[in-house]
Write an enzyme that holds these catalytic residues in place. Structure first.
Site, PDB file in Angstrom:
ATOM      1  N   HIS A  87      69.167 -73.147  59.265  1.00 45.87           N
ATOM      2  CA  HIS A  87      70.263 -72.400  58.717  1.00 45.87           C
ATOM      3  C   HIS A  87      70.141 -70.874  59.310  1.00 45.87           C
ATOM      4  O   HIS A  87      71.143 -70.247  59.231  1.00 45.87           O
ATOM      5  CB  HIS A  87      70.481 -72.561  57.374  1.00 45.87           C
ATOM      6  CG  HIS A  87      69.473 -71.868  56.567  1.00 45.87           C
ATOM      7  ND1 HIS A  87      68.251 -72.498  56.039  1.00 45.87           N
ATOM      8  CD2 HIS A  87      69.443 -70.450  55.985  1.00 45.87           C
ATOM      9  CE1 HIS A  87      67.619 -71.478  55.287  1.00 45.87           C
ATOM     10  NE2 HIS A  87      68.419 -70.243  55.448  1.00 45.87           N
ATOM     11  N   ASP A 142      66.738 -79.003  57.738  1.00 44.54           N
ATOM     12  CA  ASP A 142      66.842 -77.764  57.877  1.00 44.54           C
ATOM     13  C   ASP A 142      65.398 -77.268  58.729  1.00 44.54           C
ATOM     14  O   ASP A 142      64.577 -76.495  58.377  1.00 44.54           O
ATOM     15  CB  ASP A 142      66.908 -76.930  56.530  1.00 44.54           C
ATOM     16  CG  ASP A 142      67.405 -75.607  56.896  1.00 44.54           C
ATOM     17  OD1 ASP A 142      67.768 -75.244  57.864  1.00 44.54           O
ATOM     18  OD2 ASP A 142      67.104 -74.825  55.795  1.00 44.54           O
ATOM     19  N   SER A 200      63.874 -67.307  54.406  1.00 37.98           N
ATOM     20  CA  SER A 200      64.232 -68.470  54.963  1.00 37.98           C
ATOM     21  C   SER A 200      63.590 -68.575  56.683  1.00 37.98           C
ATOM     22  O   SER A 200      63.494 -67.776  57.256  1.00 37.98           O
ATOM     23  CB  SER A 200      65.863 -68.631  55.427  1.00 37.98           C
ATOM     24  OG  SER A 200      66.328 -68.924  53.862  1.00 37.98           O
TER      25      SER A 200
END
Lengths: 247, 437
Positions: free
Chosen positions: A40, A93, A197
């Protein structure tokens, strides 16, 4: 990183800062041409960000000096089963970025090892790091210093119950899958957060750090009873090796 | 045997009087000039003659002439009492020509019509050898062989026919000797020749071989004692070798063995018409030309290693392990050279230079350390290392390799070394410290 410390130089040499159109994410060096991150981080509006918009910084712990020497992506390889149009499906992910030029490793830049299968044991302490949001005097701020925090692996069932609890009070809470694991402390105060992230969650195996997880998602940051959710890298070792070999 | 020319004198033929066998006409004057090839004479045989008979053949006659000399004047017939009839006796010419003249007067007897004559002639070989000597002496001084139409002269053993094809001279037995070995001797040897001789002998063998003359002990060429000692003044044997001074031999002592180191030798034997030399004889042999000893090659081996090398011998040079053949800055795969006909090697010996394996392959994220040796030469030892602690060698151990004779860097196990530096993962040089408890 919530509740952690500033990382001294050369202590987390695999950490990279991934900048995509001004957005900040993390990543980790896994080979001299390859960066691993969360899908992402490099997906925008359902598509892979173009190569020239992805800038990668490595080797330093201060963003202000890091930004002086970006390297660029040659290609981006999103996991083929990653599909997150509404930002609630974080299964798979994981993404790989291939660099134009190989990196020469040094004290400040070093790859992290890939994990062996099934090395996750509840309670094992790992280190998560990143340039994401931190908390100073109970105020959330975006730090320019690389920070880290030690977090234990959370039992999958405990984490699942935590997620389910939040689903009762909120909508659009992502699902926890077997390609994810949780890390954190039940009392809160230590966690990864926005901007982290793609960063590594590393487990030490006899002094050698392996990339156990990739910072993926979570409900709030550092809140009591919540845990950070990480992509379980061990489930993707075959895909990683295949992608690297084919490219 | 030889082929007679197509046109020219016939070997045989017939002559007949005009109108034969009809009566011949009056007032005839007919002449035939018969000829046969040189070296032959003519034998004329009358098969029939019927010419008016008269005393002295004054009316009609057939006159036979040899070089203008009348051999016979004939007339009459077999049965006539008058006339002169040759009968069955053939007429022989002294040379190869014969002339017949037939004459008749202006009348013939009415009772009997004479038919003339018919004769056959043929060539008869002349035995020139039995011909009487003329003022110049015999046709051949030694042997005369009669042949059809001619003769040839020949000579007894030890003599040869002179260019006049008539007289004989003592044979030198000279000429060109090109066999690898042979025997030569002077005319009449071991006896003195009857008169002066001037003989030449050429020994010429294939280039690459040398001639040695081995004179027999029985050697005798007259010498003259002078104030300076014996001199080959009137009789001598001169030995000529290319690029060397002539050697004049005489006396009573054999020169023995004479090594010429040449493939050609000229011998000239001369005696004047006085004095006495019994002459000489020799065996000649040939040997292959010898080349100089090729020498040794440092760090190399010359094969085969012989004490002497001769024409057409080959030698090879091989270098010791770890060395290569070099000549004029060029490397040779192999080397051989041959002893040539001039006694020189066609190529000089090469050198053996130590090989080198070249610069070791650079090692990405690592390096090479020389442990021993010089300039990557044979038996040099190197060690590869990686830039630790960020890289480590595949296999995790230091790799040392040696420059081997095949010019490759090889490990102790004989493998061609191509090390790889693998990145070290997950081991930072600084550790997160957590001393507080």
């Amino acid at each position: 990183i919530i509740g952690g410390n500033i990382a001294p130089e050369n202590t987390i040499p695999w950490q990279v800062l991934v900048s995509v159109n001004g957005g900040r994410g993390g990543g980790m060096v896994i080979a001299d041409r390859w960066i691993m991150t969360a899908a992402h981080v490099v997906v925008q509006e359902g598509n892979s960000a173009s190569n020239d918009t992805i800038r990668i910084y490595m080797g330093l712990t201060d963003v202000r000096t890091l930004t002086m020497s970006p390297v660029y992506a040659a290609s981006v390889h999103i996991h083929p089963e990653y599909n997150n149009p509404r930002f609630i499906e974080y299964n798979n992910d994981i993404a790989l970025i291939r660099l134009h030029d190989p990196i020469t490793f040094r004290a400040s830049v070093m790859p992290i090892c890939l994990p062996a299968q099934d090395t996750y044991v509840t309670g094992m302490m790992g280190v998560v790091s990143g340039f994401g949001i931190t908390e100073i005097d109970k105020r959330r701020i975006l730090t320019n210093k690389l920070k880290y925090v030690h977090l234990p692996v959370v039992d999958q069932e405990t984490c699942s119950k935590s997620v389910d609890l939040y689903k009762q009070g909120r909508s659009n809470v992502p699902n926890l899958t077997n390609n994810m694991f949780c890390a954190g402390v039940p009392e809160g105060g230590k966690d990864s957060c926005q901007g982290d992230s793609g960063s590594p969650y590393a487990l030490s195996d006899n002094g050698q750090f392996r990339a156990a997880g990739i910072v993926s998602w979570g409900v709030d940051c550092g809140k009591q009873g919540t845990y950070g959710v990480y992509t379980k890298v061990a489930n993707y070792v075959d895909w990683i090796e295949k992608t690297m070999q084919e490219n | 045997c030889w082929t007679l020319p197509d046109s020219g004198p016939l070997m045989h033929g017939e002559v007949q009087s005009p109108g034969y066998p009809q009566p011949y006409p009056p007032n005839l004057q007919e002449q035939w000039d018969l000829s046969v090839p040189e070296g032959y004479r003519i034998r004329l045989t009358f098969t029939h003659m019927d010419i008016e008979a008269s005393a002295g053949c004054v009316y009609d006659s057939l006159t036979v002439l040899n070089n203008g000399k009348v051999l016979g004047k004939f007339c009459g017939s077999d049965n006539s009492a008058d006339g002169h009839h040759p009968g069955n006796h053939p007429i022989l010419s002294s040379g190869n020509r014969l002339t017949l003249i037939f004459q008749t007067d202006n009348n013939n007897p009415e009772r009997h019509q004479n038919v003339g004559f018919s004769a056959h002639y043929q060539a008869i070989d002349i035995d020139e050898c039995s011909a009487p000597e003329d003022a110049s002496g015999p046709l051949c001084t030694q042997i005369c062989l009669n042949t059809l139409g001619s003769y040839i002269c020949s000579c007894r053993h030890g003599y040869e026919l002179r260019s006049d094809q008539r007289s004989c001279v003592l044979s030198c037995g000279g000429g060109i000797f090109d066999e690898p070995e042979g025997f030569l001797f002077s005319p009449g040897y071991p006896n003195a020749p009857p008169y002066a001789v001037s003989c030449q002998y050429f020994i010429s063998v294939e280039p690459g071989f040398t001639v040695s003359l081995n004179f027999s002990d029985n050697f005798h060429i007259e010498s003259v004692d002078t104030q300076q000692g014996p001199s080959c003044l009137h009789h001598w044997l001169q030995v000529s070798i290319p690029d060397r001074d002539h050697i004049k031999l005489c006396g009573a002592k054999s020169p023995g063995l004479l090594v010429t180191n040449s493939n050609t030798v000229k011998l000239e034997y001369y005696t004047d018409d006085q004095g006495l030399s019994n002459g000489w004889s020799l065996d000649y042999t040939t040997q292959r030309m010898q080349c100089p000893f090729p020498g040794n090659v440092a760090k190399g081996r010359v094969t085969p290693m012989l004490t002497e090398y001769f024409y057409r011998d080959y030698i090879h040079v091989r270098c010791a392990q770890g060395y290569k053949l070099m000549m004029d800055g060029q490397e040779l795969e192999s080397f051989s050279t041959m002893c040539q006909s001039n006694g020189q090697w066609h190529l000089r010996l090469p050198e053996c230079h130590i090989i080198d394996c070249g610069e070791p392959e650079p090692l990405l994220n690592g390096g090479v350390t020389f442990l021993s040796g010089f300039q990557n030469q044979y038996r040099s030892v190197i060690q590869y290392h990686c830039n630790e602690p960020f890289y480590s060698l595949l296999g995790g151990m230091n790799v040392s390799s040696t420059c081997e004779s095949d010019r490759k860097w090889r490990s102790n196990h004989g493998d061609v070394v191509s090390p790889t530096c693998l990145p070290v993962c997950g081991r930072p040089t600084q550790h997160l410290s957590a001393y507080q408890r």
